[in-house]
Design a protein around this motif. Structure first.
Motif, PDB file in Angstrom:
ATOM      1  N   GLN B 250      16.096  14.057  19.335  1.00 36.87           N
ATOM      2  CA  GLN B 250      14.899  13.639  18.565  1.00 36.87           C
ATOM      3  C   GLN B 250      13.781  14.451  19.274  1.00 36.87           C
ATOM      4  O   GLN B 250      12.882  15.054  18.654  1.00 36.87           O
ATOM      5  CB  GLN B 250      14.717  12.196  18.945  1.00 36.87           C
ATOM      6  CG  GLN B 250      15.667  11.222  18.122  1.00 36.87           C
ATOM      7  CD  GLN B 250      15.269   9.703  18.574  1.00 36.87           C
ATOM      8  OE1 GLN B 250      15.976   9.242  19.353  1.00 36.87           O
ATOM      9  NE2 GLN B 250      14.288   9.277  18.045  1.00 36.87           N
ATOM     10  N   LEU B 251      13.901  14.821  20.790  1.00 38.73           N
ATOM     11  CA  LEU B 251      12.714  15.542  21.337  1.00 38.73           C
ATOM     12  C   LEU B 251      12.568  16.963  20.702  1.00 38.73           C
ATOM     13  O   LEU B 251      11.596  17.316  20.326  1.00 38.73           O
ATOM     14  CB  LEU B 251      13.185  15.648  22.654  1.00 38.73           C
ATOM     15  CG  LEU B 251      12.041  15.640  24.032  1.00 38.73           C
ATOM     16  CD1 LEU B 251      10.971  14.592  23.939  1.00 38.73           C
ATOM     17  CD2 LEU B 251      12.496  15.702  25.386  1.00 38.73           C
ATOM     18  N   ALA B 252      13.797  17.686  20.545  1.00 40.42           N
ATOM     19  CA  ALA B 252      13.780  18.987  19.778  1.00 40.42           C
ATOM     20  C   ALA B 252      13.227  18.998  18.597  1.00 40.42           C
ATOM     21  O   ALA B 252      12.525  19.871  18.178  1.00 40.42           O
ATOM     22  CB  ALA B 252      15.156  19.266  19.987  1.00 40.42           C
ATOM     23  N   SER B 257       9.107  20.190  14.925  1.00 37.93           N
ATOM     24  CA  SER B 257       8.333  20.040  13.958  1.00 37.93           C
ATOM     25  C   SER B 257       6.947  20.303  14.191  1.00 37.93           C
ATOM     26  O   SER B 257       5.910  20.494  13.234  1.00 37.93           O
ATOM     27  CB  SER B 257       8.270  18.622  13.742  1.00 37.93           C
ATOM     28  OG  SER B 257       7.695  17.719  14.571  1.00 37.93           O
ATOM     29  N   GLN B 258       6.376  20.387  15.400  1.00 36.61           N
ATOM     30  CA  GLN B 258       5.112  20.732  15.898  1.00 36.61           C
ATOM     31  C   GLN B 258       5.169  22.265  15.982  1.00 36.61           C
ATOM     32  O   GLN B 258       4.141  23.026  16.522  1.00 36.61           O
ATOM     33  CB  GLN B 258       4.764  20.189  17.125  1.00 36.61           C
ATOM     34  CG  GLN B 258       4.624  18.627  16.854  1.00 36.61           C
ATOM     35  CD  GLN B 258       3.587  17.988  16.004  1.00 36.61           C
ATOM     36  OE1 GLN B 258       2.323  18.607  16.194  1.00 36.61           O
ATOM     37  NE2 GLN B 258       3.887  17.031  15.146  1.00 36.61           N
ATOM     38  N   LYS B 259       6.264  23.163  15.609  1.00 32.32           N
ATOM     39  CA  LYS B 259       6.180  24.558  16.072  1.00 32.32           C
ATOM     40  C   LYS B 259       6.226  24.963  17.272  1.00 32.32           C
ATOM     41  O   LYS B 259       5.850  26.096  17.662  1.00 32.32           O
ATOM     42  CB  LYS B 259       5.264  25.213  15.040  1.00 32.32           C
ATOM     43  CG  LYS B 259       5.483  24.810  13.478  1.00 32.32           C
ATOM     44  CD  LYS B 259       4.755  26.159  12.736  1.00 32.32           C
ATOM     45  CE  LYS B 259       4.714  25.774  11.152  1.00 32.32           C
ATOM     46  NZ  LYS B 259       6.138  24.848  10.721  1.00 32.32           N
TER      47      LYS B 259
END
Lengths: 313, 261
Positions: B250-252, B257-259
């Motif tokens: 999830q962290l990855a 997702s925030q690039k």
């Protein structure tokens, strides 16, 4: 009589605060505890650069002459920041060097190159292993031992220099400086505990919100605030050589020592288990407070001195 | 003849306080305690070092500011400066960097100088252009943003550390220099320094003394105008990833997702 510090005195305290805030004193304490005194000596010299150790050295030897009020406000800052080493002992012993014919050491004391220690009658010297010269009031010798404070060792080396005169004034100065160190230690313990009580939550709310915690902290603040005027009053009494100086210092020592210790007890309890943790910096102040409470006059000995002053005077 | 060094210093609101704008969109200097700008302490330190090395120098600290600004001068004097000049005039309120440089230049000329030392910027306005403006107004060379500086003979030499290159620069005196926060820790005022500062002269000047008209400076004379100021929005709560075996993944995913990755 002036009871408020002037702009210059406040400026000096602020300068010490800035220097010590940037110095990482806990690391200095831990180095000393681990046997490396170099960081302590380096910080000692930096404190000398801003004039701390000149405050009890006569003017002819690079000092300012004895300035008890400035010494007290310096010791409060030094205590607040946890500065280790024989501070009170160096200040007190530097007033005795002339009488024991060791004036050659005085410029070094003022410049921070020379660290001194002093043993009370029947007592030990603080950090004799660190001191370049140890003075003693009375007889005796004792091997080096570890104090409860990890940065402190006590003992009385054989080559300690015997003090013949001026001992009473010097031990009074040591007690006054120790009282100031204790008050500063207590100030830090209270500030750190208040901060912790703001951020540590239990039952979904910061523990500082609970009345029992608030009262405990308020009691400590009262004790510290009530001790402070006694401390500065005693400094002024010593400065003006008032006959009451001895019992004034004893009163200040009892009040500051107890207040610092009360702050340590409250800090330990309110921090919970973390307060016992060696790695947590606060433990360095907690153990210091216990030592300073008893050094240069236990609270009960100080109370006896105050009572004796009342009866005599 | 002795080397005359003028250090420009600013009295700024404490950056650790709750800084805000006043009703006229100028910096509110009343609600927060002020102090000598930390970046200017480096300027004072380097000036004192140059003075000590030369053996025959006089360090003057100069500030433009309200009554309280004398605290900044006092601090610089207690660090070791020899004298101070305080330009204080109600008409200066609201002056921008262009006006401030005009006032400083007049005061520096009146004081007399061989070397002007500035910090890299103020910690409130953070314009950082005063050294360049002073160099233009005084008609002398500028050597700015130095992390090492010294005076040899009639020349000021220094090192400027950039991202891509390190430049060794020099200029003939008189000159203006600015020093960075990498130039060396500023000294702490000593007890003797603090006591000596009480007796050091502080000269007070107003706009008349400097021959400056009130309409050249102040809010009305400013080349820039602040129309409005908006407080920075409060930081929003972050995303908490609860690890139930898939935490790392999830962290990855979040970072991707925030690039960030």
């Amino acid at each position: 009589m002036r009871f408020l510090l002037d702009a210059e005195q406040r400026g000096f305290a602020a300068s010490l605060d800035a220097l010590l805030s940037a110095a990482d004193v806990p690391a200095v304490i831990r180095s000393r505890a681990a046997g490396d005194d170099a960081p302590l000596r380096a910080l000692w010299r930096r404190l000398a650069d801003v004039g701390v150790f000149a405050l009890a050295v006569p003017e002819t030897y690079g000092g300012t002459g004895l300035l008890p009020v400035e010494l007290v406000l310096s010791c409060v800052e030094l205590g607040r920041h946890g500065m280790p080493g024989p501070l009170a002992e160096t200040f007190a012993a530097s007033t005795l060097l002339e009488s024991v014919g060791q004036t050659a050491l005085l410029p070094g004391v003022a410049s921070g190159q020379v660290i001194l220690s002093l043993a009370a009658e029947g007592g030990y010297a603080a950090d004799p292993d660190l001191a370049d010269a140890v003075l003693r009031v009375g007889e005796g010798k004792a091997p080096l031992r570890q104090s409860l404070d990890p940065a402190r060792r006590v003992g009385l080396p054989e080559d300690a220099i015997a003090v013949e005169s001026g001992a009473e004034r010097a031990t009074g100065l040591a007690a006054l400086c120790t009282a100031a160190l204790a008050l500063g230690t207590g100030r830090h313990l209270l500030a750190a505990t208040v901060e912790y009580a703001r951020t540590r939550t239990q039952f979904g709310t910061p523990i500082g919100g609970f009345q029992a915690v608030k009262h405990r902290l308020a009691d400590v603040l009262l004790q510290l605030d009530f001790a402070e005027p006694l401390l500065y009053g005693a400094a002024v009494a010593l400065q003006d050589a008032l006959p009451s100086a001895g019992s004034d210092i004893a009163a200040a020592k009892a009040a500051c020592g107890e207040a610092g210790y009360a702050a340590a007890r409250a800090a330990l309890q309110l921090h919970g288990a973390i307060g016992y943790t060696d790695e947590f910096d606060l433990s360095l102040w907690i153990r210091r407070a216990r030592v300073l409470r008893n050094a240069w006059g236990t609270p009960s000995a100080c109370r006896r001195r105050v009572l004796a002053g009342r009866i005599d005077g | 003849m002795s080397l005359r060094i003028v250090v420009c210093v600013k009295y700024v609101p404490d950056a650790t306080g709750d800084r805000r704008f006043a009703d006229d969109n100028t910096t509110d200097r009343d609600s927060v305690d002020g102090l000598l700008s930390e970046l200017d302490e480096y300027g004072v330190e380097q000036a004192l070092k140059i003075a000590e090395a030369s053996g025959d120098a006089e360090v003057t600290v100069l500030t433009v500011g309200p009554d309280d600004a004398k605290d900044a001068l006092r601090k610089a004097l207690s660090m070791g400066a020899d004298k101070a000049v305080h330009v204080n005039d109600d008409d200066i309120h609201g002056t921008d960097v262009i006006g401030t440089s005009a006032i400083l230049a007049k005061a520096i000329e009146k004081t007399g100088f061989d070397l002007v030392v500035c910090g890299m910027a103020s910690t409130d306005g953070t314009m950082g252009v005063i050294p360049a403006l002073l160099s233009e107004r005084l008609g002398v060379p500028q050597v700015t943003l130095l992390s090492e500086v010294g005076v040899e003979g009639g020349t000021v030499k220094g090192r400027r550390d950039g991202d891509a290159a390190t430049e060794l620069l020099e200029a003939s005196l008189p000159a203006v220099v600015s020093v960075t926060d990498q130039s060396g820790e500023a000294r702490y005022p000593s007890f003797k320094g603090i006591m000596a500062a009480k007796k050091k002269p502080v000269e007070s000047l107003d706009l008349d003394d400097l021959g400056i008209e009130a309409d050249e400076v102040g809010l009305a004379g400013a080349w820039t105008a602040v129309d409005s100021a908006t407080a920075r929005p409060a930081r929003t709560a972050g995303t908490i990833v609860k690890d139930e075996g898939e935490g790392g993944k999830q962290l990855a995913e979040f970072l991707a997702s925030q690039k960030f990755i």
